[in-house]
Design a protein around this motif. Sequence first.
Motif, PDB file in Angstrom:
ATOM      1  N   LYS A  77       0.819  -1.203   0.000  1.00  0.00           N
ATOM      2  CA  LYS A  77       0.000   0.000   0.000  1.00  0.00           C
ATOM      3  C   LYS A  77       0.855   1.256   0.000  1.00  0.00           C
ATOM      4  O   LYS A  77       0.597   2.223  -0.737  1.00  0.00           O
ATOM      5  N   VAL A  78       1.914   1.225   0.846  1.00  0.00           N
ATOM      6  CA  VAL A  78       2.807   2.379   0.895  1.00  0.00           C
ATOM      7  C   VAL A  78       3.488   2.583  -0.445  1.00  0.00           C
ATOM      8  O   VAL A  78       3.631   3.714  -0.942  1.00  0.00           O
ATOM      9  N   LEU A  79       3.904   1.439  -1.081  1.00  0.00           N
ATOM     10  CA  LEU A  79       4.556   1.537  -2.377  1.00  0.00           C
ATOM     11  C   LEU A  79       3.607   2.084  -3.433  1.00  0.00           C
ATOM     12  O   LEU A  79       3.994   2.930  -4.262  1.00  0.00           O
ATOM     13  N   GLU A  80       2.350   1.598  -3.397  1.00  0.00           N
ATOM     14  CA  GLU A  80       1.375   2.126  -4.346  1.00  0.00           C
ATOM     15  C   GLU A  80       1.135   3.612  -4.123  1.00  0.00           C
ATOM     16  O   GLU A  80       1.040   4.397  -5.079  1.00  0.00           O
ATOM     17  N   ASN A  81       1.029   4.017  -2.837  1.00  0.00           N
ATOM     18  CA  ASN A  81       0.852   5.450  -2.540  1.00  0.00           C
ATOM     19  C   ASN A  81       2.054   6.266  -3.007  1.00  0.00           C
ATOM     20  O   ASN A  81       1.903   7.376  -3.534  1.00  0.00           O
ATOM     21  N   SER A  82       3.233   5.718  -2.810  1.00  0.00           N
ATOM     22  CA  SER A  82       4.439   6.434  -3.228  1.00  0.00           C
ATOM     23  C   SER A  82       4.489   6.580  -4.738  1.00  0.00           C
ATOM     24  O   SER A  82       4.821   7.645  -5.270  1.00  0.00           O
ATOM     25  N   LYS A  83       4.151   5.470  -5.446  1.00  0.00           N
ATOM     26  CA  LYS A  83       4.122   5.565  -6.891  1.00  0.00           C
ATOM     27  C   LYS A  83       3.041   6.538  -7.375  1.00  0.00           C
ATOM     28  O   LYS A  83       3.242   7.279  -8.344  1.00  0.00           O
ATOM     29  N   GLY A  84       1.875   6.503  -6.676  1.00  0.00           N
ATOM     30  CA  GLY A  84       0.826   7.469  -7.025  1.00  0.00           C
ATOM     31  C   GLY A  84       1.291   8.901  -6.795  1.00  0.00           C
ATOM     32  O   GLY A  84       1.041   9.798  -7.616  1.00  0.00           O
ATOM     33  N   ALA A  85       1.977   9.110  -5.658  1.00  0.00           N
ATOM     34  CA  ALA A  85       2.499  10.447  -5.380  1.00  0.00           C
ATOM     35  C   ALA A  85       3.528  10.854  -6.418  1.00  0.00           C
ATOM     36  O   ALA A  85       3.577  12.011  -6.876  1.00  0.00           O
ATOM     37  N   TYR A  86       4.364   9.880  -6.831  1.00  0.00           N
ATOM     38  CA  TYR A  86       5.375  10.176  -7.846  1.00  0.00           C
ATOM     39  C   TYR A  86       4.703  10.536  -9.181  1.00  0.00           C
ATOM     40  O   TYR A  86       5.111  11.479  -9.881  1.00  0.00           O
ATOM     41  N   ASN A  87       3.663   9.739  -9.517  1.00  0.00           N
ATOM     42  CA  ASN A  87       2.930  10.051 -10.750  1.00  0.00           C
ATOM     43  C   ASN A  87       2.269  11.427 -10.672  1.00  0.00           C
ATOM     44  O   ASN A  87       2.246  12.178 -11.651  1.00  0.00           O
ATOM     45  N   ASN A  88       1.698  11.726  -9.485  1.00  0.00           N
ATOM     46  CA  ASN A  88       1.096  13.051  -9.307  1.00  0.00           C
ATOM     47  C   ASN A  88       2.140  14.156  -9.459  1.00  0.00           C
ATOM     48  O   ASN A  88       1.888  15.187 -10.093  1.00  0.00           O
ATOM     49  N   LEU A  89       3.319  13.916  -8.821  1.00  0.00           N
ATOM     50  CA  LEU A  89       4.390  14.901  -8.953  1.00  0.00           C
ATOM     51  C   LEU A  89       4.843  15.031 -10.400  1.00  0.00           C
ATOM     52  O   LEU A  89       5.145  16.144 -10.883  1.00  0.00           O
ATOM     53  N   GLU A  90       4.878  13.905 -11.112  1.00  0.00           N
ATOM     54  CA  GLU A  90       5.280  13.949 -12.502  1.00  0.00           C
ATOM     55  C   GLU A  90       4.265  14.721 -13.353  1.00  0.00           C
ATOM     56  O   GLU A  90       4.628  15.542 -14.209  1.00  0.00           O
ATOM     57  N   GLY A  91       2.959  14.465 -13.082  1.00  0.00           N
ATOM     58  CA  GLY A  91       1.919  15.223 -13.778  1.00  0.00           C
ATOM     59  C   GLY A  91       1.979  16.701 -13.429  1.00  0.00           C
ATOM     60  O   GLY A  91       1.813  17.581 -14.299  1.00  0.00           O
ATOM     61  N   LEU A  92       2.214  16.983 -12.115  1.00  0.00           N
ATOM     62  CA  LEU A  92       2.345  18.382 -11.689  1.00  0.00           C
ATOM     63  C   LEU A  92       3.548  19.034 -12.344  1.00  0.00           C
ATOM     64  O   LEU A  92       3.501  20.211 -12.737  1.00  0.00           O
ATOM     65  N   LEU A  93       4.629  18.265 -12.499  1.00  0.00           N
ATOM     66  CA  LEU A  93       5.822  18.803 -13.153  1.00  0.00           C
ATOM     67  C   LEU A  93       5.533  19.142 -14.617  1.00  0.00           C
ATOM     68  O   LEU A  93       5.970  20.192 -15.121  1.00  0.00           O
ATOM     69  N   LEU A  94       4.787  18.256 -15.282  1.00  0.00           N
ATOM     70  CA  LEU A  94       4.398  18.563 -16.656  1.00  0.00           C
ATOM     71  C   LEU A  94       3.524  19.810 -16.726  1.00  0.00           C
ATOM     72  O   LEU A  94       3.692  20.663 -17.612  1.00  0.00           O
ATOM     73  N   GLN A  95       2.591  19.915 -15.756  1.00  0.00           N
ATOM     74  CA  GLN A  95       1.730  21.098 -15.701  1.00  0.00           C
ATOM     75  C   GLN A  95       2.550  22.358 -15.431  1.00  0.00           C
ATOM     76  O   GLN A  95       2.318  23.422 -16.036  1.00  0.00           O
TER      77      GLN A  95
END
Length: 429
Positions: free
Chosen positions: A357-375
Amino acid sequence: MAKSVTTYEKPLPHISLADWYAKQWDLQQNAAFKSEDAFKLRNTGKIVCSETMVKTIWDTYMNNTRLADRVTELSRWRELFQNLLDKLVAEIKLLRDEKVDTEKEIETLNFPLQLTAECISMRDCRRGTELTYDEADTELKKELCVIENIKKLLTQRVQASWEKLNRLEEVRFTMQLEVEDKDETIKIDKENLNLDRTCANISYKPNALRTPKGSISYEAWLEHCRYIKTLADNELSDVYTFREALNVMRERARNDIKAQQDATDFSLRKRIYQTQKARNELEWQKLKIQKEMEILQKEIVRQEDALLHKIDSIKCAQTRLENRTYRSGFELCRDEAELGLKDEVLNLTQTEKDLTKVLENSKGAYNNLEGLLLQVDRNLDDKQHSLATDVMCLDMRATLKTGDRTRLPNETDRNIVLTRMEKEIPLES
């Protein structure tokens, strides 16, 4: 009795001596009466001649005086009208020059009008969230309205100037006609003043006592002259006020345009500053996001390693439990080891779930950060484009500044002028 001489007498009646004396007396009386009557007539003729001569001389003198006074009066009115005519001609020239200057001013408004419209169109090419109704956009549209209104007002004043020039030309023509009429009248009266009974160009005239057609009274003539003078004075006063108002409107229009241009330039510089500040903040946020992504990526790697470690541990514990199921006889008992292995498997399974669960949350956070970085990258690109657009607009508008408002050659000199540090900077040796 015999006659020795023959005599002849007229066959007419002869008068007597008394009649003869009577006729002589009558003739003497008639001669005396006629002489006395002739004497009276002669004296009366001398008196009439003398009186008529004196009257003629005085009439001629008085009429000459009247003609001289009339020439003087006409000369004064003519000089007054000529002065008014000269002033009117000068005012017409000045008003025509003001009209030409105003037309040139209207022509010069086309460039800032087109430039402002081009700036509005250019800023409308901004992308994304940068396409806003900001203060610079408001000031540019306000400047466009100001220039259009000023152009409309100046065009109306030019039309009014044209109408005023036509009116002045009519008054000038009237004044010119008055001056010419008075010149001709002065010439005629001066010729009449120089005429006398010895001149060769005098003669009887048919119906000399007639009143010419269209003749007016002296009072009407004087009223007409005063009306023309009042008309010219009013037109001169009005055209001076009109010309000054035209000049004031033109100067006020320049000042209004300059003030609005300064306000627009200030709003553009302010917007550029705000965009630069937001861009710098976003760049800082981008650096923070990238740093956070690097840290999070390393943490994900550690979490994946930890998860693999837990999976191996679960496999080991489950293998131990499975191997212990092969015990025989009474040795297949639920001893402390089995209970401990089961607890370990349960704990490891729960730990695996937690780590997953923590790994999934971390990957989700990373994906969110990546999307935010693109934005953020897109937003930075939009802000950079918006910044370039505003800077380009500001550079384009630099051509509108002339004289003391001309842009300085470099930003250092500009900052020195803006901060008024001229006296604080030592002179170069």
